[in-house]
Design a protein around this motif. Structure first.
Motif, PDB file in Angstrom:
ATOM      1  N   TYR A 142       0.856  -1.188   0.000  1.00  0.00           N
ATOM      2  CA  TYR A 142       0.000   0.000   0.000  1.00  0.00           C
ATOM      3  C   TYR A 142       0.892   1.237   0.000  1.00  0.00           C
ATOM      4  N   ARG A 143       0.406   2.276  -0.638  1.00  0.00           N
ATOM      5  CA  ARG A 143       1.187   3.510  -0.739  1.00  0.00           C
ATOM      6  C   ARG A 143       0.240   4.703  -0.646  1.00  0.00           C
ATOM      7  N   ARG A 144       0.636   5.708   0.109  1.00  0.00           N
ATOM      8  CA  ARG A 144      -0.141   6.949   0.142  1.00  0.00           C
ATOM      9  C   ARG A 144       0.801   8.122   0.372  1.00  0.00           C
ATOM     10  N   PHE A 145       0.412   9.254  -0.152  1.00  0.00           N
ATOM     11  CA  PHE A 145       1.210  10.462   0.013  1.00  0.00           C
ATOM     12  C   PHE A 145       0.527  11.379   1.003  1.00  0.00           C
ATOM     13  N   ASP A 146       1.278  11.773   2.020  1.00  0.00           N
ATOM     14  CA  ASP A 146       0.796  12.723   3.018  1.00  0.00           C
ATOM     15  C   ASP A 146       1.627  13.990   2.881  1.00  0.00           C
ATOM     16  N   PRO A 147       1.009  15.121   2.509  1.00  0.00           N
ATOM     17  CA  PRO A 147       1.789  16.332   2.243  1.00  0.00           C
ATOM     18  C   PRO A 147       2.588  16.841   3.429  1.00  0.00           C
ATOM     19  N   GLN A 148       2.195  16.511   4.662  1.00  0.00           N
ATOM     20  CA  GLN A 148       2.952  17.013   5.813  1.00  0.00           C
ATOM     21  C   GLN A 148       3.842  15.941   6.433  1.00  0.00           C
ATOM     22  N   ARG A 149       3.883  14.756   5.828  1.00  0.00           N
ATOM     23  CA  ARG A 149       4.623  13.646   6.416  1.00  0.00           C
ATOM     24  C   ARG A 149       5.582  12.999   5.433  1.00  0.00           C
ATOM     25  N   GLY A 150       5.172  12.866   4.173  1.00  0.00           N
ATOM     26  CA  GLY A 150       5.970  12.173   3.184  1.00  0.00           C
ATOM     27  C   GLY A 150       5.158  11.065   2.547  1.00  0.00           C
ATOM     28  N   ILE A 151       5.818   9.995   2.134  1.00  0.00           N
ATOM     29  CA  ILE A 151       5.145   8.854   1.512  1.00  0.00           C
ATOM     30  C   ILE A 151       5.164   7.681   2.481  1.00  0.00           C
ATOM     31  N   ASP A 152       3.978   7.175   2.803  1.00  0.00           N
ATOM     32  CA  ASP A 152       3.842   6.000   3.661  1.00  0.00           C
ATOM     33  C   ASP A 152       3.770   4.748   2.802  1.00  0.00           C
ATOM     34  N   TYR A 153       4.493   3.720   3.207  1.00  0.00           N
ATOM     35  CA  TYR A 153       4.443   2.418   2.536  1.00  0.00           C
ATOM     36  C   TYR A 153       4.118   1.335   3.563  1.00  0.00           C
ATOM     37  N   ILE A 154       3.284   0.406   3.167  1.00  0.00           N
ATOM     38  CA  ILE A 154       3.095  -0.848   3.903  1.00  0.00           C
ATOM     39  C   ILE A 154       3.363  -1.963   2.902  1.00  0.00           C
ATOM     40  N   LEU A 155       4.373  -2.777   3.170  1.00  0.00           N
ATOM     41  CA  LEU A 155       4.831  -3.785   2.215  1.00  0.00           C
ATOM     42  C   LEU A 155       4.768  -5.175   2.837  1.00  0.00           C
ATOM     43  N   ASP A 156       4.066  -6.083   2.189  1.00  0.00           N
ATOM     44  CA  ASP A 156       4.075  -7.496   2.569  1.00  0.00           C
ATOM     45  C   ASP A 156       5.069  -8.213   1.656  1.00  0.00           C
ATOM     46  N   VAL A 157       6.128  -8.761   2.238  1.00  0.00           N
ATOM     47  CA  VAL A 157       7.226  -9.318   1.442  1.00  0.00           C
ATOM     48  C   VAL A 157       7.605 -10.714   1.939  1.00  0.00           C
ATOM     49  N   ASN A 158       8.239 -11.475   1.063  1.00  0.00           N
ATOM     50  CA  ASN A 158       8.895 -12.729   1.434  1.00  0.00           C
ATOM     51  C   ASN A 158      10.395 -12.468   1.528  1.00  0.00           C
ATOM     52  N   LEU A 159      10.983 -12.855   2.646  1.00  0.00           N
ATOM     53  CA  LEU A 159      12.404 -12.630   2.878  1.00  0.00           C
ATOM     54  C   LEU A 159      13.116 -13.964   3.087  1.00  0.00           C
ATOM     55  N   LEU A 160      14.390 -13.999   2.708  1.00  0.00           N
ATOM     56  CA  LEU A 160      15.232 -15.171   2.915  1.00  0.00           C
ATOM     57  C   LEU A 160      16.319 -14.826   3.917  1.00  0.00           C
ATOM     58  N   ASP A 161      16.361 -15.573   5.018  1.00  0.00           N
ATOM     59  CA  ASP A 161      17.436 -15.428   5.991  1.00  0.00           C
ATOM     60  C   ASP A 161      18.602 -16.310   5.539  1.00  0.00           C
ATOM     61  N   LYS A 162      19.645 -15.684   5.036  1.00  0.00           N
ATOM     62  CA  LYS A 162      20.766 -16.438   4.466  1.00  0.00           C
ATOM     63  C   LYS A 162      21.489 -17.274   5.516  1.00  0.00           C
ATOM     64  N   GLU A 163      21.556 -16.762   6.752  1.00  0.00           N
ATOM     65  CA  GLU A 163      22.281 -17.491   7.791  1.00  0.00           C
ATOM     66  C   GLU A 163      21.539 -18.761   8.206  1.00  0.00           C
ATOM     67  N   LYS A 164      20.208 -18.691   8.259  1.00  0.00           N
ATOM     68  CA  LYS A 164      19.419 -19.848   8.699  1.00  0.00           C
ATOM     69  C   LYS A 164      18.799 -20.622   7.547  1.00  0.00           C
ATOM     70  N   SER A 165      18.930 -20.070   6.314  1.00  0.00           N
ATOM     71  CA  SER A 165      18.342 -20.698   5.119  1.00  0.00           C
ATOM     72  C   SER A 165      16.838 -20.915   5.296  1.00  0.00           C
ATOM     73  N   ILE A 166      16.182 -19.875   5.841  1.00  0.00           N
ATOM     74  CA  ILE A 166      14.736 -19.920   6.076  1.00  0.00           C
ATOM     75  C   ILE A 166      14.067 -18.784   5.311  1.00  0.00           C
ATOM     76  N   GLU A 167      12.996 -19.133   4.605  1.00  0.00           N
ATOM     77  CA  GLU A 167      12.207 -18.111   3.913  1.00  0.00           C
ATOM     78  C   GLU A 167      10.911 -17.881   4.680  1.00  0.00           C
ATOM     79  N   TYR A 168      10.570 -16.608   4.899  1.00  0.00           N
ATOM     80  CA  TYR A 168       9.350 -16.292   5.633  1.00  0.00           C
ATOM     81  C   TYR A 168       8.777 -14.970   5.126  1.00  0.00           C
ATOM     82  N   SER A 169       7.512 -14.727   5.466  1.00  0.00           N
ATOM     83  CA  SER A 169       6.841 -13.485   5.063  1.00  0.00           C
ATOM     84  C   SER A 169       6.846 -12.503   6.221  1.00  0.00           C
ATOM     85  N   ARG A 170       6.818 -11.223   5.880  1.00  0.00           N
ATOM     86  CA  ARG A 170       6.863 -10.184   6.899  1.00  0.00           C
ATOM     87  C   ARG A 170       6.208  -8.919   6.360  1.00  0.00           C
TER      88      ARG A 170
END
Length: 397
Positions: free
Chosen positions: A127-155
Motif C-alpha cells: 500500500y502507498r499513500r502520500f501525506d503532504p505534511q509527512r511524506g510517503i507512507d508504505y506498507i509492504l508485505d514481502v517474502n524474505l530469505l534469511d541467508k544465515e538460517k536458510s529460512i524463507e518467511y513473510s513479513r
C-alpha cells in the motif's frame, strides 16, 4: 508593476532551488546507496511528522493498493473515461522505481538494525499513500530469505519515506493471527443470494480451512427455516466449522436501523477481543481478502474499510444508452466503478467497536451504507485504513 514582476521572479527562483534540491536527492539515492542508520542515532519525531488528521470522510487519505505488476487506484479508475475492463494499471515508470528503491532501503535497514543477512525474495503486495505534511507512507508485505538460517518467511514492513531517508516505523508484531468472525445481517428475504454467498464461503473458507466463523443474524422477515436447512448440510460436510444462525425477536425490531440492529445483535455474542468482519452477502470475495482483513486491522489503531468494485448491469446501460452515451464508452458487462461511498464492509475489533459507539443504543439512526458509522470512526481517534480491495466485487448494480 515592477513590484509584481520582482515577486514573480522570486517565486520562480525559489521553485527552481527546491526543484534542484529534489533532483539532487533522487539522483544521489539512485547512484549511491543511502546510509542505513538505526533509531538510536536520531529521534523519529525529528524526521517524521504525524499523519494528516481527517476531520470528515471526504478528507480521508486513501491508500493505493499494488502488487508486483499492477496498481489499483480508485482515483483514476473512477474517471468517467476509464475503461473499467482494466481495473488495474501496470506498475511501471516512476511508481515502479520508487517501490524498488524503498524495498532496497527497507532490507538494508532491517539488516543493519537486526544484524541479520536478509534477502528480498518477493513483494507479495503493498500500500502507498502520500501525506503532504509527512511524506510517503508504505506498507509492504514481502517474502524474505534469511541467508544465515536458510529460512524463507513473510513479513510486513511499515515504512515512511520523508524528504530525506526512508525509515522503518516500529510496530508491535506480537499479535497472533486472529480468527475472523463474519457477522452477516439478513434483513431481507433473498434466499437465492444467500445460496450464492454460501457457495463462495465454502470455496474460500470451508474448503481451505480458514480460521473463520460465520454468524448470521436474521429478522422476522427472513425464511429462517430454509437457511437453517442449508446450514445443516454444510455442517454435515464440515463438522469442525462454526456456522450459526440467530434470529432477533420481533419485539427487538427497529425500523430506523434494522441492518445495524442486526449487527449489534451479533456483536453482543462475541468475546471482547474478537476480530469482526461486517459483511454484505451481495458482495463476493476471495481468500486473500481475509488475509488483508487481519493485516490491516489493529487494536486501538486501525479499522479496515475496503473499497468494493461494482460491475454495471448491461441491461440497465442498454435501456438508458441514450442518456449515458456521452458518459460511458461501451456497454459490455465489465463496465463498473469503485464504490466510494460504500462502507458496509469493515474489519474491526469488538472492543474498538464498543468504544466508538460508547453505548448500547448509539447504532440507532445509522444508515444502511455505513457512512454515519464511518464518521463516528473518524472522530474516535482510531485511524481508518481505506483502500481498494480487488477481491471484493458486486457483480451487477
Amino acid at each position: 508593476m515592477n513590484f509584481m514582476k520582482r515577486a514573480d521572479l522570486v517565486k520562480v527562483l525559489v521553485g527552481a532551488i527546491i526543484g534542484a534540491l529534489m533532483v539532487s536527492f533522487w539522483t544521489n539515492s539512485r547512484c549511491h546507496p543511502l546510509p542505513c542508520r538505526t533509531h538510536d542515532q536520531f529521534s523519529l519525531d525529528e524526521i517524521i511528522a504525524n499523519p494528516f488528521p481527517a476531520k470528515n470522510r471526504h478528507e480521508v487519505n486513501r491508500w493505493m493498493y499494488f502488487t508486483e505488476r499492477y496498481i489499483f487506484e480508485p482515483g483514476h479508475i473512477d474517471h468517467i473515461e476509464w475503461n473499467s475492463k482494466d481495473r488495474k494499471m501496470d506498475l511501471a515508470g516512476l511508481y515502479k522505481q520508487d517501490v524498488e528503491q524503498v524495498l532496497q532501503h527497507a532490507v538494508e535497514l532491517l539488516n543493519a538494525e537486526e544484524n541479520s543477512k536478509l534477502q528480498l525474495v518477493k513483494l507479495i503486495n503493498g500500500y502507498r499513500r502520500f501525506d503532504p505534511q509527512r511524506g510517503i507512507d508504505y506498507i509492504l508485505d514481502v517474502n524474505l530469505l534469511d541467508k544465515e538460517k536458510s529460512i524463507e518467511y513473510s513479513r510486513r514492513l511499515t515504512i515512511v519515506k520523508p524528504l530525506k531517508i526512508p525509515q522503518l516505523v516500529p510496530i508491535n508484531e506480537s499479535l497472533e493471527p486472529a480468527t475472523v468472525h463474519l457477522i452477516v445481517p439478513l434483513i431481507q428475504s433473498n434466499f437465492t443470494q444467500f445460496v450464492k454467498f454460501m457457495e463462495i464461503f465454502e470455496r474460500y473458507c470451508l474448503k481451505t480451512k480458514q480460521d473463520v466463523t460465520l454468524l448470521l443474524v436474521s429478522n422476522t422477515k427472513v425464511n429462517s427455516k430454509a437457511i437453517n436447512n442449508l446450514l445443516t448440510i454444510y455442517r454435515r460436510h464440515y463438522p469442525l466449522s462454526s456456522l450459526q444462525l440467530v434470529r432477533m425477536p420481533y419485539n427487538a425490531s427497529n425500523l430506523n436501523s434494522p441492518y445495524w440492529q442486526a449487527l449489534e445483535y451479533g456483536v453482543d455474542r462475541l468475546a471482547t477481543y474478537s476480530l469482526m468482519l461486517f459483511y454484505d452477502i451481495n458482495v463476493s470475495f476471495k481468500e486473500d481478502f481475509l488475509t488483508r482483513c487481519r493485516h490491516n486491522t489493529y487494536p486501538h489503531k486501525y479499522i479496515y474499510f475496503p473499497m468494493v468494485y461494482s460491475f454495471r448491469n448491461p441491461e440497465f446501460i442498454i435501456a438508458n444508452h441514450h442518456k449515458l452515451a456521452s458518459k460511458i464508452r461501451d456497454t459490455n458487462s465489465a463496465d463498473g466503478m469503485w464504490l466510494q461511498n460504500f462502507y458496509s464492509i469493515a474489519c474491526i475489533y469488538r472492543h474498538d467497536y464498543k468504544l466508538i459507539l460508547r453505548g448500547s443504543s448509539q447504532w440507532v439512526g445509522l444508515n444502511r451504507g455505513g457512512s454515519n458509522f464511518f464518521e463516528l470512526v473518524l472522530n474516535s481517534g482510531i485511524s481508518v485504513f481505506r483502500s481498494a480491495d480487488p477481491s471484493l466485487i458486486i457483480s451487477k448494480h
